[in-house]
Every structure is written in C-alpha cells, then in structure tokens.
Design a protein around this motif. Structure first.
Motif, mmCIF file in Angstrom:
data_model
loop_
_atom_site.group_PDB
_atom_site.id
_atom_site.type_symbol
_atom_site.label_atom_id
_atom_site.label_comp_id
_atom_site.label_asym_id
_atom_site.label_seq_id
_atom_site.Cartn_x
_atom_site.Cartn_y
_atom_site.Cartn_z
ATOM 1 N N GLN B 35 0.846 -1.216 0.000
ATOM 2 C CA GLN B 35 0.000 0.000 0.000
ATOM 3 C C GLN B 35 0.868 1.248 0.000
ATOM 4 O O GLN B 35 0.570 2.236 -0.659
ATOM 5 N N LEU B 38 2.291 1.812 -3.352
ATOM 6 C CA LEU B 38 1.235 2.292 -4.238
ATOM 7 C C LEU B 38 1.096 3.807 -4.099
ATOM 8 O O LEU B 38 1.022 4.547 -5.069
ATOM 9 N N LYS B 39 1.105 4.269 -2.856
ATOM 10 C CA LYS B 39 0.954 5.694 -2.584
ATOM 11 C C LYS B 39 2.139 6.477 -3.150
ATOM 12 O O LYS B 39 1.971 7.515 -3.783
ATOM 13 N N SER B 42 2.043 6.594 -6.889
ATOM 14 C CA SER B 42 0.984 7.523 -7.279
ATOM 15 C C SER B 42 1.458 8.964 -7.204
ATOM 16 O O SER B 42 1.239 9.761 -8.104
ATOM 17 N N ARG B 43 2.147 9.302 -6.111
ATOM 18 C CA ARG B 43 2.654 10.669 -5.955
ATOM 19 C C ARG B 43 3.737 10.990 -6.984
ATOM 20 O O ARG B 43 3.784 12.068 -7.561
ATOM 21 N N LYS B 46 2.139 11.338 -10.341
ATOM 22 C CA LYS B 46 0.963 12.213 -10.329
ATOM 23 C C LYS B 46 -0.261 11.525 -10.922
ATOM 24 O O LYS B 46 -1.034 12.111 -11.673
ATOM 25 N N LEU B 47 -0.392 10.248 -10.623
ATOM 26 C CA LEU B 47 -1.578 9.492 -11.037
ATOM 27 C C LEU B 47 -2.268 9.053 -9.753
ATOM 28 O O LEU B 47 -1.607 8.851 -8.745
ATOM 29 N N SER B 48 -3.595 8.869 -9.808
ATOM 30 C CA SER B 48 -4.263 8.470 -8.571
ATOM 31 C C SER B 48 -3.908 7.027 -8.229
ATOM 32 O O SER B 48 -3.608 6.219 -9.111
ATOM 33 N N GLU B 49 -3.955 6.721 -6.933
ATOM 34 C CA GLU B 49 -3.641 5.367 -6.480
ATOM 35 C C GLU B 49 -4.570 4.352 -7.137
ATOM 36 O O GLU B 49 -4.173 3.228 -7.438
ATOM 37 N N ASN B 50 -5.825 4.768 -7.333
ATOM 38 C CA ASN B 50 -6.796 3.858 -7.917
ATOM 39 C C ASN B 50 -6.443 3.497 -9.346
ATOM 40 O O ASN B 50 -6.617 2.377 -9.785
ATOM 41 N N LEU B 51 -5.925 4.479 -10.060
ATOM 42 C CA LEU B 51 -5.521 4.252 -11.449
ATOM 43 C C LEU B 51 -4.314 3.324 -11.500
ATOM 44 O O LEU B 51 -4.257 2.391 -12.308
ATOM 45 N N PHE B 53 -3.506 1.138 -9.296
ATOM 46 C CA PHE B 53 -3.986 -0.192 -8.934
ATOM 47 C C PHE B 53 -4.713 -0.845 -10.106
ATOM 48 O O PHE B 53 -4.540 -2.033 -10.376
ATOM 49 N N GLY B 54 -5.513 -0.040 -10.812
ATOM 50 C CA GLY B 54 -6.255 -0.552 -11.962
ATOM 51 C C GLY B 54 -5.322 -1.163 -12.990
ATOM 52 O O GLY B 54 -5.562 -2.255 -13.499
#
Lengths: 734, 149
Positions: B35, B38-39, B42-43, B46-51, B53-54
């Motif tokens: 996790q 992932l964070k 993402s940072r 500059k993509l969301s964590e959900n993206l 993960f997707g």
C-alpha cells in the motif's frame, strides 16, 4: 464566425452538410439521425467500447463504429440496414449477457408500465420495481429502439453484494455493463481518479484500489458517475425509488459563492434530486457534493418549520401569521434603535437583504446590521472584506502561469475552481500548495508545503522574493500569478498575518486573488448595504477610480456585550457572542437547538421555493428560481419583514412581489442595473475611530476556536443531511 | 537489503508510460506492491492510487500482498490437467487451508495455478520456488511439503 468549409455527406439517402473533423456519429446527431451508443460521453474523445454505433460506409471494409470514424467529403453512410440491425441485436445480446434482463424481456413488459410502482405491502396491483433506474434507463431505451425482444444467452449473474457503505449513492455492479463512462468522467472531467477498471476479463469490476471504500479512496461525491451511468448500477440514495421526475427547474446553488447552476428534479411538488448543467459557463457542470447531494434532504428536513410559533410557559404553541406579525411588530415599534440588533445571514437573497437593510436603517433607524462573518472574522473583518471584494473571476486560472493555493482543498467544495487548477497543473503550470493538512491538489502540485499557519507569512515572503519579475530593473514579461485562499487560512485564528501578506502580494506584485469563503451572497450583502458603515450600492464600482467606503472595525463599533431588548435573527441561528436579550425573534427555515430558546419563531421558505437573485464571488448576478411551493405556511424572508413593517408603519416597506423589490433595487442601487455585466467592487478600507474600543472585550479568540463546518443559514449541513456527517468527519480528520 | 523505492524512481522518468516499468522494479525488489509503495508511485507519477492499482491488477505478475516464504505453483495445462493436476491443487488447498492466489497464515506458502510449465512429458507437475517436481502424486506432494520450512 469564420467560414468553415462544410463537407457534404449522405446519411441514409439524405444529403447533409457537416463540419469537418467530426465523427459520423456527431454528424448524424446534428441532423437528428438516431444511431444507438452506450459509451459516448461528450465532450470526451471517442471511446469505441460498446460497438452499438456500427454503420455501413461505402468504400470502407466491414462495419466501422461511427463514433471513431471521421466524416469525409462525399461519404455515403447507411445507419439502419437489415444487416446492421442483426449485428446490433447480436452485440446488445452479448452486452446483456451479464445484465439482469427481466425488465427488458418480460411478457408483462408493456402492461407493467401502467401499474403503480409501490414498495408498500398493500392490496394494489403493482408492477415490479427491482431496479431504481426503471423507466429512466438508457439500456431500456436502446433495447427498445434496436428492437430486441428476447435474448438467446443465459444471463450470467455475477452476484456482487450491493455496495452501500459510502454516503449519498449505492452501487450495484451486477447491473454494470462496463461501458466505462463513470471511469472516464471521474478521471478526465472531474480529474479525480477514484474509479478505475480493476482486474480483467470476466473478473473486471469498477471501483477503487484494494477494495477501499470510495470515501477512503478520495471520492469527492460529486455524483458525476451517477449522472452518466446508462444503467441502474449507480443510484442516489435519497431519490432512488422516486422514478421519473415530473419537471426540472434551473436555478443557482446557494451553498457557496461560486454560484453553480443546478437542475432541480421535481416530483409531486418536491425537490427529489439535483443534476449538474454541463453547458453552464460558470461551473461547467462541475458541482461539488453539497450542490449535487445535500439539497433534497435539507429542503425536506423533518426539522422544517411549518407554522409560526410562540414561546409560552408550557412550551411552543402554533399561532397564526397575523398573531405572529402583530407580536413582532409590537416588540419592534417605537423601540430605541440601540436596544435592537438585527442579524442577517449572508446566505439570503439580494431581495431579502435589501428589504432587511431598509427595515433596519429606515424603519428602526439603526446602522448595526449584524452578520455572522463579523464574529467569524473578528478583528480581520475589514481585511477579509478587502480581499473578498477584490476577488478575480475564476477564469484567471485558465491563463495563469503561476498558481499558489493557501489552505485550500477542493474535495468537498469549490470543485469548479479545484478542477481548473488541476487542469492547469497537468498542462504544466507552476503550482505550489501550502496547507496545514494534506490537500487534494498536492498530487498535481510542483511544490508542496505542509506546515503550521504561524510559519506561513515567512514562507510567503520567500515565495514573493523568489518570483521572477519581482526584482528591480528586470524587464521580464509580467507573469500571470494567481493565489487561491481557502478555509484553512480564513478560519485560522492566525489569519491576520497571512491576510497582510496576501494583500501585499496583490498590491505590490500584482497577484490575482481568489477567496474561497463560505458566505454565499457576501457580495450581495455588501452591495445592498446590509453591513454597518456601508451604504446601499456604495461598494459597486461604476467604472471610475473612486475609492470605496472606509469601514470602522465592526466588532468594536458594535457593542456586542450590551444587553438588547430585541434580537431579530433573519435566516441565522443564535451564535457565539450574540448579545443577551429580552425577546428573541427567530426567522429561519429549520428549528434550532440552542440554549437560548427563541420567543417567537417565524418560518421562512428556502431557495427552492422562492425567486430572487444572488451575487456570486465573481460579481455575477445569478437567478434563484422557484421550483416548488413553500413548505407548510412558510414565507420568503422579504415577505415576512415587509409584513412586520406594514404593522409598524403602514406603507413604509410594502412589497407584494419580488419584481417590485427588484425594480426598487434597480432604482436605488444604480450600478446594479446592468445585469449582464460582471460587477466590479470598490476597495473597502479600514477606518480607525477616535473612540477606541467601546464596551467590554469579547471572549478571547482561543475560546472560539471551534473548527469550521459547512453551514447553510446557520444550520450545519451535517446535522440535516445524513451523508454530510461522514464527509464533515473526513474533512476534519485529514 | 532491498533498495529504497526512491532509488527505483531515480531510474525512471515521471511520465505515465513509466508506470509498468516502475511497478515491475518495485515488485522485483520488494516481492509485492505494498500500500505504501502504491501511494509513493501515485505521488511520483501524479496518477491516482486507484488508477495505478487498476493498471497493476490487470496483470497477474503483480501482487498486492506480501508473498509467503515458498511459492507453490500447480500446473493445470492440458497434459497436467488430464493426469490429475486439479486433484493436486485440491489437496493443497485443503492441506494448507487456503485457496488459489492466497498465502498461508504462517506465511510459509503461496499457492498459485499456472497454465503450463513447458514439461508436459513429466506431468502432472508442481513447482516449488525454483524446483520442478514431476510425476507428482498426492502422497508424494504431502511428503514433499514437509521439507519446506
């Protein structure tokens, strides 16, 4: 308009002229030729996922999808041949192989629509209602248009539990057809990124990472996904089973000064849901959670006041309007102006504020028109007003090359501003975020500062110093610099020093300022003069360079510690530091739980039940339109004030309609007459009175450091709208 | 000692097309996408964590839970299937008390199914870590697992 060369194409034997660089689907839609599609979502680029929009084009092999094929001169297109129909039916059958189809293919299908929908167990003939989207469903429409009456595949039911743990909307992914609209709207239009496709193939689902709730995944609860879903997979909790609305009213949101356009959905004289208007020039349909989801529950709250009430030794008794008006007039007539305090809410309409201001100044003879922003902003009231009235229109963000946000977070409010900033940052604009807690803009910012407010002034100094073009003698092109300030600074006890720095940035270095404050009609309140020391229309600029009013610090000018005979609250609740009084008149829409019980309760109508205007933070005059009848015996605030005035002095403030008030406003507030133009405001400066501080000092700011919460007419949204409680908790913990 | 995620970032640019290479490096270094990783990814992008993960969940090569000490893979390709691969899998699922794609509570074993290990002549085949065990039976498998601590 420049002359664009039009292309000539033939669709279904009709010769039509179309613009170049559009798709066949767009061309057909422009000429009202129906091609089914489930995945297109204007204004996003074509997606080509659902394959329903296939057409035949002369010279092209096979059946291209019309949403991905651009038009060409001389093109011959057929949209509805027997072969296409068979193919579309097959595609739709495959789409429906994972979608429960009992509402589509049922022998009672046609009769069912005539039956009454009910969720009660009573002896009436009812139709099935197993999907909240029944009769509003795009899938139903398309199945009908394509003419599919049965399916040859067994329906594979995926058996997902319905996701109900998040506020405001439920998700039943058993109904999802994976068209991808919600994912695209969330990522590409809202720039939020809560939704994404997970896993692949048969296991594909839509949702957030690692089975997190949407709340944990950073969802803004803007409801954009719910609006674009072509099935019943996503549905609003409160209006889920209401069915098709009877009507729609376009109005303006009153929860904050952005002034987003709302499309109120009306059924049986009730506001059941709110949709965004994607064509709006103000907000581009980018509503926040408050506008999208927090209105139906507020206006239909069980706490709504239906009749006037009077306090008796045995509790409240319902009384008639005549008695209530008589009682209020009796207490207020002939009263010494110093013995009365009139409190207005900055969330009233211009018309309410205009009548309230005339009532206070002309009838009662007092300049002391109190509002909650004075006790919120305390000693910094004047500098706050100075910044708020110098606020720039939001589109300065579109042309900015440097953006600084201070204590600003747009997760649950000011989303049109937040999304503009995110778009700019993605396009390469230099974005710096400064906040105490993590902000939702941090993910796209170039530089992120997270620190205590006390350290902000020093940091702002260094930012000002670093900026190119600030040094002496440099001949750099002036930069387009925008600073956006949010709740974290506005409601910090240390705001004074930060405000000073921002004023310096504005005046010395030419930064444009946007103040994201919660006082919806603050500009209307000032323009109508419902503020001590500011006359009607005085702050509205007439285009000349004349200076605005000089205002004495209202907190010291208004002796709030002094006991009053009457306090008259108009659209506000008793708040901290309100003076003690013998008689409290409470005029509002919802009942209040305060230690000081009102002596007289007058029920007001809410903004969905009346007409009027507000002035947004950008200086636009925006309309509020009546959508439903007033609740119970409630009346608009202006009407109640006018009736009381009539009793005190006949003919003094007699208004029988909103248009009469608007005519008077145009006469008396000259600069407001040109409605189309954006209003500019004069600078409000501080005036020091020779008297010094009168009366007792109010309680120390430290004691009133209650965290700020979203309110409307003094009532916290979290107390009225169940989902806002979760949102408010989330906002504070972060 | 695994290198830090920041060191991995240094090898990659900050554009979204670097997402999969970064995920691969993180998976290789840490064994899974935590996790926390992932964070940070993402940072960084500059993509969301959900993206993130997707994208990652689309590929079976990425996992989001800490792997067990030993990876047990049961082949269910055609040849292994015909000679009883699924019986082996059933035995393992029952014996270890987990289903396919999970890790035992004591973090000793991961259980996965694979489509073919490329040695069909030796079917049914089970792979534990880097060793291939051919012509497996339920009895031999039960004995074999005891060797792995």
């Amino acid at each position: 308009m420049t002359k664009e060369k039009k292309l000539s194409i033939t669709i279904d034997n009709r010769k039509v002229a179309v613009k170049p660089n559009i798709t066949i689907l767009q061309a057909a839609r422009e000429h009202n030729i129906y091609i089914p599609s489930l995945c297109t979502l204007e204004p996003l680029p074509s997606y080509g996922a659902c394959r329903l929009c296939i057409v035949e084009v002369d010279g092209l092999r096979g059946f291209p999808t019309s949403c991905t094929t651009p038009v060409d001169d001389g093109m011959v297109v057929r949209t509805d041949t027997a072969e296409i129909r068979t193919l579309r039916q097959e595609v739709l059958k495959l789409l429906l192989s994972e979608h429960p189809a009992s509402c589509l293919f049922c022998t009672e299908h046609d009769e069912c629509k005539d039956y009454q929908g009910t969720i009660r167990k009573v002896g009436v003939t009812t139709g099935c209602r197993y999907c909240p989207n029944d009769s509003l469903c795009e899938l139903q429409t398309i199945t009908e248009k394509i003419g599919l009456t049965e399916t040859s595949y067994p329906v594979y039911y995926r058996g997902f539990p319905v996701e109900k743990s998040d506020p405001f909307y439920d998700r039943d992914y058993n109904l999802c057809i994976l068209c991808g609209r919600c994912v695209r709207v969330c990522n590409d239009i809202r720039m939020n990124g809560t939704l994404s496709f997970k896993e692949r193939g048969k296991q594909t689902t839509i949702g957030a990472a690692l089975d997190r709730t949407h709340l944990d995944a950073g969802c803004e609860f803007c409801g954009a996904c719910v609006s674009v879903c072509p099935t019943g997979a996503l549905s609003t909790k409160v209006s889920k089973w209401y069915g098709k609305p009877d009507g729609e009213t376009k109005t303006t949101c009153v929860y904050c000064p952005v002034g987003c356009e709302l499309l109120l959905q009306i059924k049986n004289n009730e506001t059941i849901d709110v949709f965004p208007n994607y064509d709006s020039t103000i907000d581009q349909g980018l509503l926040c959670v408050k506008g999208r989801f927090a209105i139906p529950e507020y206006v239909a709250s069980p706490e709504r006041l239906a009749t006037p009430q009077r306090m008796t030794p045995l509790g409240y008794e319902d009384i008639s309007w005549d008695d209530a008006i008589d009682e209020a007039a009796e207490k207020l007539s002939g009263i010494n102006p110093e013995d009365v305090l009139i409190v207005v809410s900055p969330q009233l309409t211009n018309e309410d504020l205009f009548v309230a201001e005339r009532f206070a100044r002309e009838l009662i003879g007092t300049d002391q028109i109190m509002s909650v922003l004075i006790t919120d902003m305390r000693e910094e009231t004047v500098s706050f007003l100075n910044l708020a009235s110098a606020s720039s229109p939001f589109n300065v963000i579109d042309t900015a090359d440097t953006i600084l946000t201070i204590g600003f977070d747009s997760t649950y409010g000011f989303t049109p501003i937040g999304i503009k900033i995110k778009k700019a940052a993605k396009a390469g604009v230099n974005l710096t975020t400064l906040s105490v807690h993590e902000s939702n803009l941090d993910i796209v910012s170039g530089e992120t500062f997270q620190m205590n407010v006390t350290k902000w002034p020093a940091l702002l100094d260094s930012i000002m110093g670093k900026m190119p073009g600030n040094g002496k003698g440099t001949k750099l092109k002036p930069l387009n610099k925008v600073v956006v300030i949010g709740a974290e600074v506005i409601f910090s006890p240390k705001r004074g020093a930060v405000f000073e720095k921002i004023v310096e940035m504005k005046d010395r270095f030419g930064w444009k300022v946007i103040v994201a404050h919660p006082y919806t009609n603050l500009m209307g309140l000032l323009a109508m003069g419902a503020f001590p020391g500011i006359k009607r229309g005085e702050i509205v600029s007439d285009g000349t360079k004349s200076t605005g009013p000089a205002v004495e610090d209202p907190l010291s000018a208004m002796d709030l510690a002094r006991h009053r005979k009457v306090v008259y609250l108009i659209g506000e609740v008793p708040f901290e530091n309100l003076p003690e009084c013998d008689f409290l008149i409470y005029q509002n829409a919802l009942s209040v739980k305060s230690t000081r019980k009102p002596d007289l309760v007058l029920p007001s109508s809410l903004f969905t039940e009346l007409s009027g205007t507000i002035i947004s933070a950008e200086g636009r005059i925006l309309p509020i339109r009546k959508a439903t009848d007033p609740y119970g015996k409630s009346m608009p605030d202006w009407q109640i004030i006018s009736k009381i005035s009539e009793k005190i002095k006949s003919g003094a403030l007699k208004y029988s309609s909103i248009s009469a008030i608007q005519t008077d406003i145009k006469k008396q507030v000259k600069s407001l007459s040109d409605v189309k133009k954006r209003l500019e405001f004069r600078k409000i400066s501080a005036k020091t009175s020779g008297k010094g501080r009168t009366g007792k000092r109010l309680s120390d700011p430290k004691s009133s450091r209650k965290p700020w919460e979203e309110k409307y007419r003094g009532i916290a949204l979290k107390d009225v709208v169940s989902g806002m409680l979760v949102i408010e908790e989330r906002r504070r913990h972060e | 000692m695994p290198e830090t995620i920041e060191a991995i970032f240094k090898k990659h640019g900050r554009t979204s097309d670097e997402l999969i290479p970064i995920l691969q490096d993180v998976q290789k270094e840490f064994g899974y996408i935590a996790q926390e990783s992932l964070k940070k990814i993402s940072r960084y992008l500059k993509l969301s964590e959900n993206l993130v993960f997707g994208v990652a969940s689309f590929y079976t090569q990425f996992r989001f839970t800490e792997p067990g000490k030993h990876a047990v893979k049961v082949c269910l390709g055609t040849a292994c299937h015909v000679r009883g691969g699924s019986t082996l899998l059933d035995t393992l699922e029952r014996g270890l008390g987990i289903s396919c794609g999970e890790t035992t509570e004591d973090r000793r074993f991961d259980l996965e199914r694979v489509a073919c290990l490329g040695c069909c002549a030796l079917s049914p085949v089970v792979q534990i870590d880097r060793d291939i065990y051919s012509r497996m039976s339920v009895n031999r498998l039960t004995e074999l697992l005891k060797k792995y601590e």
